[in-house]
Design a protein around this motif. Structure first.
Motif: not given
Length: 169
Positions: A72-73, A65-66, A69-70, A110
């Motif tokens: 996605g950012f 999940a982290w 997030l990376c 992903y």
């Protein structure tokens, strides 16, 4: 670096709890002589391994999940237009300006987690916005969770088979 420290902390806490809990299980009372009594398999046969499997699985999910997030950012930063947006911001980190100046597009994956900067000549490179330890960490934790769950199943298997044989008499 922070994820690695968190991972070490989770491993130490798990080891301490497994070590402290190893001798605290209730003892089984002695049975009188007679025919074996069928009952459920011993819950403690694979309990420590099930705990390891659960903790490793949860840690793998959190690390993945982290990483998402990376990614996605990095995508949000790449899509942010305006002054200073060329070359793409995620493609500037850790590479020489000559290489980042040739970036024309990006691609996202992903599984494994990756933000790839595509250059004009068809080549490309992975962005440094996704830490290099995320994919190997997720793989090791997931494999640990699966292996621990399988071994826990085999550890409680002989007792369950013995109980089943006893019930069939």
């Amino acid at each position: 670096m922070v994820a690695l420290l968190l991972l070490v902390l989770v491993a130490v806490v798990t080891a301490v709890f497994l070590g402290r809990g190893a001798g605290t299980y209730a003892r089984r009372p002695c049975r009188e002589a007679g025919p074996p009594v069928a009952g459920p398999a011993s819950p403690r046969a694979g309990a420590p391994l099930r705990v390891v499997a659960a903790v490793a699985g949860a840690a793998a999910a959190l690390l993945y999940a982290w990483g998402v997030l990376c990614v996605g950012f990095a995508v949000m930063e790449a899509e942010d237009g305006g002054a200073g947006s060329a070359p793409l911001m995620p493609c500037r980190t850790g590479v020489p300006p000559e290489l980042s100046g040739r970036v024309v597009d990006y691609s996202v994956s992903y599984l494994p987690l990756r933000f790839r900067c595509e250059t004009a000549d068809g080549d490309g490179y992975a962005s440094a916005d996704i830490p290099g330890h995320v994919n190997p960490g997720v793989a090791v934790l997931a494999l640990t969770a699966v292996a621990s769950a399988v071994v826990a199943g085999y550890a409680s298997g002989p007792r369950a088979r013995a109980d089943a044989r006893g019930a069939g008499r």
